[in-house]
Scaffold this motif. Sequence first.
Motif, PDB file in Angstrom:
ATOM      1  N   ALA A  98       0.856  -1.192   0.000  1.00 34.49           N
ATOM      2  CA  ALA A  98       0.000   0.000   0.000  1.00 34.49           C
ATOM      3  C   ALA A  98       0.893   1.244   0.000  1.00 34.49           C
ATOM      4  O   ALA A  98       2.079   1.159   0.329  1.00 34.49           O
ATOM      5  CB  ALA A  98      -0.903  -0.007   1.232  1.00 34.49           C
ATOM      6  N   PRO A  99       0.331   2.416  -0.372  1.00 36.14           N
ATOM      7  CA  PRO A  99       1.153   3.637  -0.420  1.00 36.14           C
ATOM      8  C   PRO A  99       1.885   3.941   0.885  1.00 36.14           C
ATOM      9  O   PRO A  99       2.984   4.492   0.876  1.00 36.14           O
ATOM     10  CB  PRO A  99       0.132   4.725  -0.753  1.00 36.14           C
ATOM     11  N   THR A 149      -7.795 -11.406  -8.244  1.00 35.50           N
ATOM     12  CA  THR A 149      -8.260 -11.401  -6.860  1.00 35.50           C
ATOM     13  C   THR A 149      -8.849 -12.771  -6.532  1.00 35.50           C
ATOM     14  O   THR A 149      -9.661 -13.297  -7.296  1.00 35.50           O
ATOM     15  CB  THR A 149      -9.343 -10.327  -6.643  1.00 35.50           C
ATOM     16  N   VAL A 150      -8.418 -13.334  -5.425  1.00 34.75           N
ATOM     17  CA  VAL A 150      -8.948 -14.625  -4.973  1.00 34.75           C
ATOM     18  C   VAL A 150      -9.938 -14.323  -3.845  1.00 34.75           C
ATOM     19  O   VAL A 150      -9.549 -14.101  -2.700  1.00 34.75           O
ATOM     20  CB  VAL A 150      -7.817 -15.558  -4.489  1.00 34.75           C
ATOM     21  N   HIS A 151     -11.222 -14.291  -4.188  1.00 34.69           N
ATOM     22  CA  HIS A 151     -12.246 -13.935  -3.203  1.00 34.69           C
ATOM     23  C   HIS A 151     -12.448 -15.080  -2.204  1.00 34.69           C
ATOM     24  O   HIS A 151     -12.366 -16.246  -2.562  1.00 34.69           O
ATOM     25  CB  HIS A 151     -13.577 -13.623  -3.905  1.00 34.69           C
ATOM     26  N   GLY A 152     -12.690 -14.705  -0.960  1.00 38.42           N
ATOM     27  CA  GLY A 152     -13.003 -15.704   0.056  1.00 38.42           C
ATOM     28  C   GLY A 152     -11.857 -16.030   0.978  1.00 38.42           C
ATOM     29  O   GLY A 152     -12.066 -16.335   2.148  1.00 38.42           O
ATOM     30  N   SER A 153     -10.614 -15.955   0.466  1.00 37.78           N
ATOM     31  CA  SER A 153      -9.472 -16.251   1.339  1.00 37.78           C
ATOM     32  C   SER A 153      -8.481 -15.086   1.414  1.00 37.78           C
ATOM     33  O   SER A 153      -7.428 -15.219   2.028  1.00 37.78           O
ATOM     34  CB  SER A 153      -8.750 -17.527   0.877  1.00 37.78           C
ATOM     35  N   SER A 154      -8.848 -13.954   0.814  1.00 39.76           N
ATOM     36  CA  SER A 154      -7.936 -12.796   0.790  1.00 39.76           C
ATOM     37  C   SER A 154      -8.333 -11.681   1.739  1.00 39.76           C
ATOM     38  O   SER A 154      -7.522 -10.800   2.031  1.00 39.76           O
ATOM     39  CB  SER A 154      -7.881 -12.205  -0.627  1.00 39.76           C
ATOM     40  N   THR A 157      -5.856  -5.638   7.494  1.00 37.79           N
ATOM     41  CA  THR A 157      -5.018  -4.441   7.573  1.00 37.79           C
ATOM     42  C   THR A 157      -4.289  -4.159   6.271  1.00 37.79           C
ATOM     43  O   THR A 157      -3.798  -3.065   6.060  1.00 37.79           O
ATOM     44  CB  THR A 157      -3.964  -4.591   8.697  1.00 37.79           C
ATOM     45  N   ARG A 158      -4.204  -5.163   5.397  1.00 36.74           N
ATOM     46  CA  ARG A 158      -3.495  -4.979   4.117  1.00 36.74           C
ATOM     47  C   ARG A 158      -4.422  -5.388   2.971  1.00 36.74           C
ATOM     48  O   ARG A 158      -4.218  -6.407   2.312  1.00 36.74           O
ATOM     49  CB  ARG A 158      -2.201  -5.811   4.108  1.00 36.74           C
ATOM     50  N   PRO A 159      -5.460  -4.565   2.702  1.00 35.24           N
ATOM     51  CA  PRO A 159      -6.512  -5.001   1.780  1.00 35.24           C
ATOM     52  C   PRO A 159      -6.043  -5.282   0.356  1.00 35.24           C
ATOM     53  O   PRO A 159      -6.669  -6.068  -0.347  1.00 35.24           O
ATOM     54  CB  PRO A 159      -7.525  -3.844   1.816  1.00 35.24           C
ATOM     55  N   GLN A 160      -4.954  -4.670  -0.090  1.00 37.43           N
ATOM     56  CA  GLN A 160      -4.526  -4.937  -1.471  1.00 37.43           C
ATOM     57  C   GLN A 160      -3.421  -5.987  -1.550  1.00 37.43           C
ATOM     58  O   GLN A 160      -3.005  -6.373  -2.634  1.00 37.43           O
ATOM     59  CB  GLN A 160      -4.058  -3.655  -2.140  1.00 37.43           C
ATOM     60  N   PHE A 161      -2.992  -6.483  -0.402  1.00 37.90           N
ATOM     61  CA  PHE A 161      -1.817  -7.355  -0.370  1.00 37.90           C
ATOM     62  C   PHE A 161      -2.016  -8.609  -1.214  1.00 37.90           C
ATOM     63  O   PHE A 161      -1.204  -8.927  -2.086  1.00 37.90           O
ATOM     64  CB  PHE A 161      -1.496  -7.727   1.085  1.00 37.90           C
ATOM     65  N   PHE A 162      -3.112  -9.341  -0.983  1.00 37.98           N
ATOM     66  CA  PHE A 162      -3.266 -10.623  -1.671  1.00 37.98           C
ATOM     67  C   PHE A 162      -3.667 -10.446  -3.134  1.00 37.98           C
ATOM     68  O   PHE A 162      -3.404 -11.329  -3.950  1.00 37.98           O
ATOM     69  CB  PHE A 162      -4.241 -11.528  -0.920  1.00 37.98           C
ATOM     70  N   ARG A 163      -4.271  -9.324  -3.462  1.00 42.02           N
ATOM     71  CA  ARG A 163      -4.502  -9.003  -4.880  1.00 42.02           C
ATOM     72  C   ARG A 163      -3.150  -8.868  -5.581  1.00 42.02           C
ATOM     73  O   ARG A 163      -2.949  -9.386  -6.680  1.00 42.02           O
ATOM     74  CB  ARG A 163      -5.299  -7.706  -4.958  1.00 42.02           C
ATOM     75  N   TYR A 195      -3.623  -9.366  15.461  1.00 41.46           N
ATOM     76  CA  TYR A 195      -4.686 -10.374  15.511  1.00 41.46           C
ATOM     77  C   TYR A 195      -4.096 -11.718  15.930  1.00 41.46           C
ATOM     78  O   TYR A 195      -2.901 -11.978  15.767  1.00 41.46           O
ATOM     79  CB  TYR A 195      -5.414 -10.527  14.161  1.00 41.46           C
ATOM     80  N   ILE A 196      -4.951 -12.545  16.517  1.00 41.82           N
ATOM     81  CA  ILE A 196      -4.685 -13.970  16.711  1.00 41.82           C
ATOM     82  C   ILE A 196      -5.934 -14.670  16.200  1.00 41.82           C
ATOM     83  O   ILE A 196      -7.050 -14.315  16.599  1.00 41.82           O
ATOM     84  CB  ILE A 196      -4.455 -14.330  18.197  1.00 41.82           C
ATOM     85  N   ALA A 197      -5.783 -15.621  15.294  1.00 41.94           N
ATOM     86  CA  ALA A 197      -6.956 -16.228  14.660  1.00 41.94           C
ATOM     87  C   ALA A 197      -6.823 -17.736  14.613  1.00 41.94           C
ATOM     88  O   ALA A 197      -5.723 -18.282  14.472  1.00 41.94           O
ATOM     89  CB  ALA A 197      -7.123 -15.674  13.242  1.00 41.94           C
TER      90      ALA A 197
END
Length: 313
Positions: free
Chosen positions: A69-70, A126-131, A138-144, A266-268
Motif C-alpha cells: 500500500a502507499p 483477486t482470490v475472493h473468500g481467502s484474501s 489491515t493490508r486489503p490490497q496485499f493478496f490481490r 490479531y490472533i486467529a
Amino acid sequence: MTSSSKIQILRTVQQVRQWRHQSLINNQSVGFVPTMGALHQGHCSLVAQSLKENDKTIVSIFVNPSQFAPHEDLNNYPRTLDRDLEILSNQFKNKSIDAIFVPKISEMYPNGIVLEVDKQRGTFVTVHGSSEQLEGVTRPQFFRGVATIVTKLLNIVQPTRVYFGQKDAQQCVVIKNLVKDLIIPTEVRVMPTLRESNGLAMSSRNEYLSKEIKDKSSIIYKALCNGENYYNDKIINHNQNSVDSKKIIKEIYDLIKQEPDFDIEYIAVSHPETLEDLDQVTPGLGAIVSCAVKVPKENSNEKARLIDNIILQ
C-alpha cells in the motif's frame, strides 16, 4: 560474480521462456521458488527441496510493488541482490540452481504500476473468500498483489512445482485456491517454516530488528506452542471431541501480552482451506492458528510487523 557463472541470470520474460522451452524439449521437470530477495535460510530450504524433487530449478527475485500500500515499506524493503546471488551460487554444493530470474518492474507490469489501487491500470487477479480476512484486514490490497504476481510468474515459468513456506499460511491458501481455480498445471508445495535457534520464524523483515528484539520476539512462537499444547492436552488427556477456539487464543494472547512493547494485531483460529474463523477445533479437520504482532524496529520509532502460525491436526 565468477562463482555464479554456471547459473544463468535471466532478465526478460523471453529469456525465461527460451530457457523453459529447452527443458520441455528434454522432458525435464522444473521447480520454481519465487522470492522478493533478502534471502535467508528459509528461502534456501525451499530451494534445496526443489533441487531434490526436480531436474531443473529456477529462483525469481522481484520486489513486487502491487502488494504494498502507499503507506507501507516498499522503498525500505531490504534489497540485497548481490548478496542474494552469492548465496544462491555458493549455498548448494551437490547440485546447483540452473537459473535466476531478475526482472525489472516494466517487464512484469507493462502498463506501469502505481501503489494507489484506484489509479492502477491493467489486469489484476483477486482470490475472493481467502484474501479478505487475517492479513487482508489491515493490508486489503496485499493478496490481490500476491495473486497477480504469482499468476504472472507461473505463466512465465510454467513450472512443474512451485515452493512456498508455511510461515505465510494465508498466502499459501490463496495461492492453492488460485492454482485450482485458474486450472494452472503446477503443483503447489508448502514446506515447513524454518526458525532461528530461539524459535523466531525466519523472515526478511527480521533484518529490521536488533538482537534484543529478536530474542524477545521468540515469545511469539512460544505463545503459539502454548495454544497448541492446550489443544493437544484437551484432545488427548481430557478426551474432548473439540476445543473452544477462544480458549486457544487466550493461551496465546496472555503470553505475548507479557511484552509491553509488542502490539498484537490479531490472533486467529481458521479453517485450513477456507480460512473462515472456527468456533471449535476438531481433530481431523484441525486449524491454522496464526497471528500478527508489531515489535519495535532497531533505531526507529516505527514497528516491524511479524507473522507466524502453527497447524493444529
